[in-house]
Design an enzyme around this catalytic site. Structure first.
Site, PDB file in Angstrom:
ATOM      1  N   HIS A  28       0.984  -1.034   0.183  1.00 27.06           N
ATOM      2  CA  HIS A  28      -0.049  -0.135   0.013  1.00 27.06           C
ATOM      3  C   HIS A  28       1.184   1.470   0.192  1.00 27.06           C
ATOM      4  O   HIS A  28       0.446   2.480   0.263  1.00 27.06           O
ATOM      5  CB  HIS A  28      -1.642  -0.324   1.507  1.00 27.06           C
ATOM      6  CG  HIS A  28      -0.292   0.798   2.274  1.00 27.06           C
ATOM      7  ND1 HIS A  28      -0.237  -0.688   3.941  1.00 27.06           N
ATOM      8  CD2 HIS A  28      -0.002   1.366   3.447  1.00 27.06           C
ATOM      9  CE1 HIS A  28       0.484  -0.411   4.407  1.00 27.06           C
ATOM     10  NE2 HIS A  28       0.023   1.219   4.627  1.00 27.06           N
ATOM     11  N   GLY A  46       3.145   6.969   7.407  1.00 28.80           N
ATOM     12  CA  GLY A  46       4.255   6.943   7.247  1.00 28.80           C
ATOM     13  C   GLY A  46       5.660   5.998   7.580  1.00 28.80           C
ATOM     14  O   GLY A  46       6.650   5.647   6.592  1.00 28.80           O
ATOM     15  N   ASN A  47       4.717   5.099   8.737  1.00 26.45           N
ATOM     16  CA  ASN A  47       5.510   3.979   9.137  1.00 26.45           C
ATOM     17  C   ASN A  47       5.849   3.007   8.162  1.00 26.45           C
ATOM     18  O   ASN A  47       6.756   2.031   7.835  1.00 26.45           O
ATOM     19  CB  ASN A  47       6.009   4.216  10.212  1.00 26.45           C
ATOM     20  CG  ASN A  47       6.509   4.454  11.267  1.00 26.45           C
ATOM     21  OD1 ASN A  47       5.751   5.443  12.470  1.00 26.45           O
ATOM     22  ND2 ASN A  47       7.891   5.030  12.022  1.00 26.45           N
ATOM     23  N   SER A  48       5.083   2.841   7.363  1.00 24.35           N
ATOM     24  CA  SER A  48       4.084   1.266   6.723  1.00 24.35           C
ATOM     25  C   SER A  48       5.054   1.396   5.959  1.00 24.35           C
ATOM     26  O   SER A  48       5.913   1.890   5.265  1.00 24.35           O
ATOM     27  CB  SER A  48       3.194   1.141   6.147  1.00 24.35           C
ATOM     28  OG  SER A  48       1.924   1.964   6.328  1.00 24.35           O
ATOM     29  N   ASP A  69      -0.041  -7.487   1.537  1.00 23.61           N
ATOM     30  CA  ASP A  69       0.622  -5.723   1.687  1.00 23.61           C
ATOM     31  C   ASP A  69       2.260  -5.976   1.620  1.00 23.61           C
ATOM     32  O   ASP A  69       2.835  -5.445   2.880  1.00 23.61           O
ATOM     33  CB  ASP A  69      -0.241  -4.986   3.122  1.00 23.61           C
ATOM     34  CG  ASP A  69       0.064  -3.989   3.301  1.00 23.61           C
ATOM     35  OD1 ASP A  69       0.203  -3.439   2.147  1.00 23.61           O
ATOM     36  OD2 ASP A  69       0.067  -3.232   3.622  1.00 23.61           O
TER      37      ASP A  69
END
Length: 630
Positions: free
Chosen positions: A107, A218-220, A138
């Protein structure tokens, strides 16, 4: 003495509490060390604390702090700040090899286009290209360009994690890292083996790690490290309040051991799929896992699994609940063969089941393009974000950091060469690269090229029964003891001959075509990735994986498995989607007709051994129909 201990402990907790507010297990350890009988150093140091002497930091705290700082310094160069080419979106990632391969979330990369910009803490911005995606799990694999000596993170073993272990999340929350230095947050493992249903998307988190380390938008895609600086997960999901901007202390990371299983498939440049057993399960009265329905013709059905059977173990793990079964099933790619033990009428049966695809090719391509809707919700389950009866509202899931609009890309000719579009693939360029590598291993068999006449082998099986095998342009024939078998080649009507072999004769005809005409004889060729053979599954770090090359011809498919040294370990043959697979393994290579050829063939189908044949002599003749079909 009792007073002194209480006093010292209180002061110690105050000191440590100020120094390491987000590191509770270190505090606990330091606290425990100080109340060990005989350890009086802190007592002596602090008895005069009220006389305005400066506070002393316990050595153990200073040492732990320095180790933590050094660990973060060591791993930070591998943390990637990902930006779309237009600079209006992004997330995080982590490098896993010196040639620039980096993991992130699907994502994150889905909105960035095929090319993106990646910043490292050396202050430099690198070009990167998409390699492979796992839309359901993901996960995305990208490759940074411009170096062959990228710093990279060392993978740990996420199966060794325990609740309470210290972890560190690193990444680029809120795109704060304009200088590309990662943001670090600390926490503990809050839970293991969590299952997160798709929530508004098709993204499904199976067997994931829950942590209270602050994970924000934003950590994703960024890494989750353990205290030793080993990569143990990829952060990807969190629960949030206040319209997705306030962290609630519940974040989720995809375990690195799950990603290990998918990594070879991701490097194939394909759109990777997860798996289904071909059966549904339900809980029994004692929470045992019972088979509810089995799809007729599925591998599980062919192996003997039926409604009402109790699944005792799956992939070597004991099954205690339906959720546990889903968690284990969710960490494997489609196509893998895994061992299962089921119980029926008090008797245990061991079988091998080949996992089927969870989605159709069309669904996967829709997922990849962002055009697929969330799968149908299960009856009786609340909609995402909708509370269950009697429950308080649950926090919202983290919104995707990517964006749906692809930026206009201005690419150099060198970068353009790194991407090739093809239906069913994320980036066909990487698949072609792996195909070329494996096909190069076939050079050792080039002596068979053009030998398209009649082949006649003689040998015996493990019991000494004589065997004669003929492969000709007209078909394949076999005399095994007193029994003859025949597979005509005309019309490509592949049959299960000998019966229950999965089509051994048809499989050997395809093997001959590969040797004599090469991959060019097949209508479709692609690199599948890596997988174990025949359910030989160790732990995630020690499972032997084989490169798999898929070749299709006349409606049938053969998958050839290569060892790491390039030697062919065998192949699977499938006459059609609904037919059982014929598994042929080469346990010994020798020389026949002056060329390398497997001399011992182990044949099985649906997890059952069919026979072991040793080929002792070889004779090549000009083709005659009478000899091939008699």
């Amino acid at each position: 003495m009792q007073y002194a201990i209480r006093f010292d402990c209180f002061r110690l907790m105050m000191v440590i509490g100020l120094m390491i507010p987000a590191f509770p297990q270190l505090l606990t350890r330091a606290f425990a060390d100080q109340i060990v009988p005989g350890n009086t150093s802190l007592s002596n140091d602090t008895q005069d604390a009220g006389q305005s002497q400066p506070e002393k930091i316990p050595a153990i705290v200073k040492e732990a702090e320095q180790k933590r700082i050094q660990m973060i310094r060591d791993v930070s160069p591998a943390v990637v700040a990902i930006f779309s080419s237009s600079g209006d979106g992004g997330g995080s990632g982590v490098l896993i090899s010196p040639d620039g391969f980096a993991l992130s979330n699907f994502h994150v990369t889905s909105g960035a286009g095929n090319f993106m910009k990646c910043g490292l803490n050396d202050g430099k911005l690198y070009d990167a290209v998409i390699v492979g995606i796992d839309p359901t799990g993901d996960v995305a694999l990208i490759q940074l360009q411009g170096r062959q000596d990228f710093p990279f993170a060392r993978m740990g073993n996420s199966d060794l994690l325990k609740p309470g272990d210290a972890v560190f999340a690193m990444g680029n929350p809120f795109l704060l890292a304009t200088d590309f230095t990662p943001t670090i947050t600390a926490g503990i493992v809050s839970g293991l083996h969590r299952y997160q249903y798709p929530a508004g998307t098709f993204l499904e988190y199976a067997d994931c790690i829950q942590t209270d380390a602050s994970i924000n938008p934003g950590n994703s895609g960024g890494p989750l490290f353990n205290l030793q600086g080993e990569l143990i997960g990829i952060n990807g999901r969190g629960s949030f309040e206040k319209r997705g901007r306030v962290n609630s202390g519940a974040g989720y990371a995809i375990s690195i051991n799950q990603i290990r299983y998918f990594l070879g498939h991701l490097k194939s440049g394909r759109i990777v799929d997860h798996a289904t057993l071909g059966a549904t399960v339900r809980s029994g009265s004692s929470r045992e896992v019972l088979v509810d329905q089995v799809l007729e013709g599925s591998s599980a059905w062919n192996a003997g699994l039926r409604e009402g059977d109790e699944i005792v173990t799956f992939a070597g793990r004991p099954m205690g609940s339906v959720n546990q079964f889903k968690n284990v099933l969710g960490i494997f790619p489609k196509g893998w063969s895994l061992p299962m033990v089921y119980r029926r009428d008090g008797q245990k049966q061991e079988i091998l089941v080949e996992l089927a695809a969870l989605h159709t090719d069309t669904e996967l391509m829709e997922f990849a393009s962002g055009g697929a809707a969330r799968p149908a919700e299960k009856p009786g389950q609340p909609k995402p974000g909708q509370p269950k009866p009697g429950e308080k509202p649950t926090p919202q899931e983290s919104p995707p950091e990517g964006h749906s609009e692809k930026p206009a890309e201005k690419l150099s000719p060198e970068l353009k060469k790194l991407f090739q579009s093809k239906a069913g693939f994320t980036n066909y360029h990487f698949n072609q690269r792996e195909q070329k590598r494996l096909i190069g291993h076939l050079a050792s068999l080039s002596g068979w090229r053009g030998a398209t006449g009649l082949w006649k082998f003689a040998g015996d099986d493990a019991k000494g029964t004589n065997l004669s095998l003929i492969l000709s342009p007209d078909g394949a024939g076999m005399q095994w003891g007193e029994t003859p078998f025949l597979q005509p080649a005309a019309g490509a009507n592949w049959i299960d001959e000998p019966p229950s072999s999965g089509g051994f004769l048809a499989a050997m005809l395809h093997w001959k075509w590969l040797l004599t005409e090469g991959p060019e004889a097949f209508s479709d060729v692609y690199y599948l990735g890596t997988q174990p053979l025949d359910g030989q599954l160790g732990d995630a770090l020690n499972t032997q994986l084989y490169d798999a090359l898929v070749l299709s011809k006349t409606g049938a498919t053969m998958t050839v498995f290569f060892r790491e040294d390039g030697v062919i370990a065998g192949f699977d043959f499938k006459a059609s989607r609904d037919q059982p697979t014929c598994n042929i393994r080469f346990s010994s290579w020798g020389t026949l007709g002056g060329h390398p050829f497997p001399q011992v063939l182990k044949v099985s189908s649906s997890g059952r051994s069919f026979g072991e044949f040793t080929l002792k002599t070889f004779e090549q003749k000009s083709s005659t129909s009478s000899e091939a079909t008699r």
